[in-house]
Design a protein around this motif. Structure first.
Motif, short mmCIF file in Angstrom:
data_model
loop_
_atom_site.label_atom_id
_atom_site.label_comp_id
_atom_site.label_asym_id
_atom_site.label_seq_id
_atom_site.Cartn_x
_atom_site.Cartn_y
_atom_site.Cartn_z
N THR A 1 0.83 -1.20 0.00
CA THR A 1 0.00 0.00 0.00
C THR A 1 0.86 1.26 0.00
O THR A 1 0.60 2.20 -0.75
CB THR A 1 -0.94 -0.01 1.21
N ASN A 2 1.91 1.26 0.83
CA ASN A 2 2.79 2.42 0.85
C ASN A 2 3.56 2.56 -0.45
O ASN A 2 3.81 3.68 -0.90
CB ASN A 2 3.75 2.34 2.05
N ALA A 3 3.93 1.44 -1.07
CA ALA A 3 4.64 1.51 -2.35
C ALA A 3 3.73 2.10 -3.42
O ALA A 3 4.17 2.91 -4.24
CB ALA A 3 5.12 0.12 -2.76
N LYS A 4 2.45 1.70 -3.43
CA LYS A 4 1.50 2.25 -4.41
C LYS A 4 1.34 3.75 -4.22
O LYS A 4 1.32 4.51 -5.18
CB LYS A 4 0.14 1.56 -4.29
N LYS A 5 1.20 4.18 -2.97
CA LYS A 5 1.02 5.61 -2.71
C LYS A 5 2.28 6.39 -3.07
O LYS A 5 2.21 7.50 -3.59
CB LYS A 5 0.63 5.83 -1.25
N LEU A 6 3.44 5.80 -2.81
CA LEU A 6 4.69 6.45 -3.19
C LEU A 6 4.80 6.56 -4.70
O LEU A 6 5.19 7.60 -5.23
CB LEU A 6 5.89 5.68 -2.61
N GLU A 7 4.44 5.48 -5.42
CA GLU A 7 4.47 5.51 -6.88
C GLU A 7 3.54 6.60 -7.41
O GLU A 7 3.91 7.34 -8.32
CB GLU A 7 4.06 4.15 -7.46
N ARG A 8 2.34 6.71 -6.83
CA ARG A 8 1.38 7.73 -7.29
C ARG A 8 1.93 9.13 -7.05
O ARG A 8 1.80 10.00 -7.90
CB ARG A 8 0.05 7.56 -6.58
#
Length: 168
Positions: free
Chosen positions: A142-149
């Motif tokens: 989840t944190n990786a997805k938010k960081l990517e966004r």
């Protein structure tokens, strides 16, 4: 002659308390970092509610599934201490690894394989079932997805700024 059952029980309790402590510290650190990213200096009920409200329906569903997997994985060791609990873990470990691999199917092969292998080892090793591998994997994903966004958004903003600036 030493009482090996007492030594084993003491060692088991120490390992479980240590594993639970490391798990809670890790989860607490990640939640605190998430709150700081949203502008809050501490984690209170409002910060947790804002964090929870920021989750998509898919992320929430996956979080509940991961929590259930971790709870189910830790239950045999708590309810059936000794050889019976460890025997149930030996049966549960391959199923847990498979479910982790399937649950994180949209991620890269290396990520989901690493998570599945670590989950398998966590379940098969004695006294380590208390570690919430699925929930930690969910937090990382989840944190990786938010960081990517946020990175993609920042790059798009930078490209847009460069396109809008006058050319000499």
């Amino acid at each position: 002659m030493a009482d090996f059952d007492a030594i084993r029980s003491t060692l088991r309790a120490g390992i479980q308390v240590s594993a639970a402590g490391v798990s809670f510290v890790t989860l607490g650190y990640l939640v605190t970092q998430g709150a700081k990213q949203q502008g809050s200096q501490s984690v209170d009920s409002k910060a947790l509610q804002a964090w929870y409200n920021g989750l998509t329906a898919e992320e929430t569903k996956k979080l509940y599934l991961c929590l259930a997997l971790d709870l189910f994985g830790a239950t045999p060791e708590v309810l059936f201490p000794g050889i019976l609990g460890e025997s149930i873990d030996a049966v549960w470990a391959p199923m847990y690894a498979f479910l982790l691999f399937q649950n994180f199917g949209e991620r890269g092969f290396l990520y989901k394989t690493t998570l599945a292998v670590s989950g398998f080892l966590e379940e098969i090793l004695p006294f380590a079932s208390i570690i919430p591998s699925a929930t930690i994997g969910w937090i990382l994903e989840t944190n990786a997805k938010k960081l990517e966004r946020s990175v993609v958004g920042a790059v798009k903003d930078k490209v847009q700024d460069n396109e809008d600036s006058p050319k000499p």
